[in-house]
Enzyme design. Structure first.
Site, mmCIF file in Angstrom:
data_model
loop_
_atom_site.group_PDB
_atom_site.id
_atom_site.type_symbol
_atom_site.label_atom_id
_atom_site.label_comp_id
_atom_site.label_asym_id
_atom_site.label_seq_id
_atom_site.Cartn_x
_atom_site.Cartn_y
_atom_site.Cartn_z
ATOM 1 N N PRO A 2 -76.895 36.937 5.150
ATOM 2 C CA PRO A 2 -78.366 36.898 5.709
ATOM 3 C C PRO A 2 -79.360 37.371 4.521
ATOM 4 C CG PRO A 2 -76.835 38.087 7.237
ATOM 5 C CD PRO A 2 -76.117 37.815 5.960
ATOM 6 N N LEU A 9 -98.467 43.988 2.274
ATOM 7 C CA LEU A 9 -99.584 44.219 1.238
ATOM 8 C C LEU A 9 -99.195 45.122 0.619
ATOM 9 C CD1 LEU A 9 -102.817 44.470 3.610
ATOM 10 C CD2 LEU A 9 -102.084 42.714 2.020
ATOM 11 N N GLU A 10 -99.532 45.131 -0.722
ATOM 12 C CA GLU A 10 -99.045 46.041 -1.794
ATOM 13 C C GLU A 10 -99.580 47.543 -1.443
ATOM 14 O OE1 GLU A 10 -100.206 44.646 -5.495
ATOM 15 O OE2 GLU A 10 -102.233 45.028 -5.161
ATOM 16 N N GLY A 11 -98.841 48.596 -1.930
ATOM 17 C CA GLY A 11 -99.319 49.990 -1.764
ATOM 18 C C GLY A 11 -98.110 50.849 -1.270
ATOM 19 N N ARG A 12 -97.039 50.369 -0.764
ATOM 20 C CA ARG A 12 -95.914 51.324 -0.189
ATOM 21 C C ARG A 12 -95.190 51.985 -1.518
ATOM 22 N NH1 ARG A 12 -97.827 47.601 2.809
ATOM 23 N NH2 ARG A 12 -97.666 47.943 5.219
#
Length: 59
Positions: A2, A9-12
């Protein structure tokens, strides 16, 4: 084998991404019986300038 692709969106933080990868792998193992070693997670991060909702860019 799998392969899960996540578009977000970026930012984590790296910690948040690690937790997400672990939990998504666990769910795939539990629901499909796949071996954890066979599960791949791909994170595709998008810049807010390259994403729009309701006709407007998020940036």
């Amino acid at each position: 084998m799998p392969i899960i692709t996540v578009k977000m969106l970026e930012g984590r933080t790296d910690e948040q991404k690690e937790q997400m990868i672990k939990k998504m792998t666990d769910v795939m193992v539990e629901t499909t019986g796949a071996r954890a070693e066979a599960v791949s997670i791909v994170i595709e991060e998008m810049n807010k300038a390259n994403y729009g909702v309701a006709g407007k860019r998020l940036s």
